[in-house]
Design a protein around this motif. Structure first.
Motif, short mmCIF file in Angstrom:
data_model
loop_
_atom_site.label_atom_id
_atom_site.label_comp_id
_atom_site.label_asym_id
_atom_site.label_seq_id
_atom_site.Cartn_x
_atom_site.Cartn_y
_atom_site.Cartn_z
N UNK A 58 0.83 -1.21 0.00
CA UNK A 58 0.00 0.00 0.00
C UNK A 58 0.86 1.26 0.00
N UNK A 59 1.92 1.24 0.77
CA UNK A 59 2.83 2.39 0.82
C UNK A 59 3.47 2.61 -0.55
N UNK A 71 -8.62 3.86 -3.59
CA UNK A 71 -9.67 2.85 -3.72
C UNK A 71 -9.15 1.44 -3.86
N UNK A 72 -7.85 1.26 -3.67
CA UNK A 72 -7.24 -0.07 -3.86
C UNK A 72 -7.06 -0.76 -2.51
N UNK A 73 -7.46 -2.01 -2.46
CA UNK A 73 -7.27 -2.85 -1.28
C UNK A 73 -6.21 -3.90 -1.61
N UNK A 74 -5.39 -4.21 -0.63
CA UNK A 74 -4.31 -5.18 -0.82
C UNK A 74 -4.48 -6.32 0.17
N UNK A 83 -4.73 -7.48 -5.57
CA UNK A 83 -5.16 -6.08 -5.60
C UNK A 83 -6.63 -6.06 -6.00
N UNK A 84 -7.45 -5.42 -5.21
CA UNK A 84 -8.87 -5.31 -5.55
C UNK A 84 -9.31 -3.88 -5.28
N UNK A 96 -0.32 -0.03 -10.84
CA UNK A 96 -0.50 -0.66 -9.53
C UNK A 96 0.14 -2.04 -9.50
N UNK A 97 -0.07 -2.81 -10.55
CA UNK A 97 0.49 -4.17 -10.59
C UNK A 97 2.01 -4.11 -10.56
#
Length: 121
Positions: A58-59, A71-74, A83-84, A96-97
């Motif tokens: 996340x960082x 809005x991204x959850x890990x 990643x969702x 993000x990926x």
């Protein structure tokens, strides 16, 4: 025990072997410093390691230029990242990926990201 004769002298050699078994989520060989890595063994240690990896990912996502990671959850499990959530633009998904892949300790990345304008299925 092996005996070897050299120039009339008998040498006794003891051979020791070290059997190292890789823990789940850890490489079979040592780390870059040649040291053997140890994996968390208790369920609490595993959960703690997964939470720490999620936070590091996340960082890393929050520092990527052009990516709104709010809005991204890990989710992390044994070095595997999911990643969702939502992103504002399709171009943010590969950012993000790639950022997640670059985090130390990440073995794989799977994404289930969707655009904020897409309906939920």
């Amino acid at each position: 025990m092996n005996q070897i004769t050299v120039r009339g002298m008998t040498l006794v050699c003891l051979l020791f072997t070290l059997n190292a078994v890789a823990q789940p989520g850890q490489p079979a060989s040592g780390n870059a410093n040649g040291e053997m890595a140890s994996a968390p063994t208790s369920p609490n240690a595993v959960r703690s390691a997964n939470r720490a990896l999620s936070k590091r990912v996340l960082k890393a996502l929050s520092h990527v230029k052009g990516l709104d990671a709010t809005g991204i959850f890990v989710k992390a499990s044994d070095g595997n990242i999911i990643l969702s959530g939502v992103v504002q633009e399709a171009s943010q998904i590969p950012l993000a990926v790639q950022a997640a892949r670059n985090v130390d300790g990440v073995r794989s990345v799977r994404e289930s990201l969707r655009l904020a304008t897409q309906p939920t299925q």
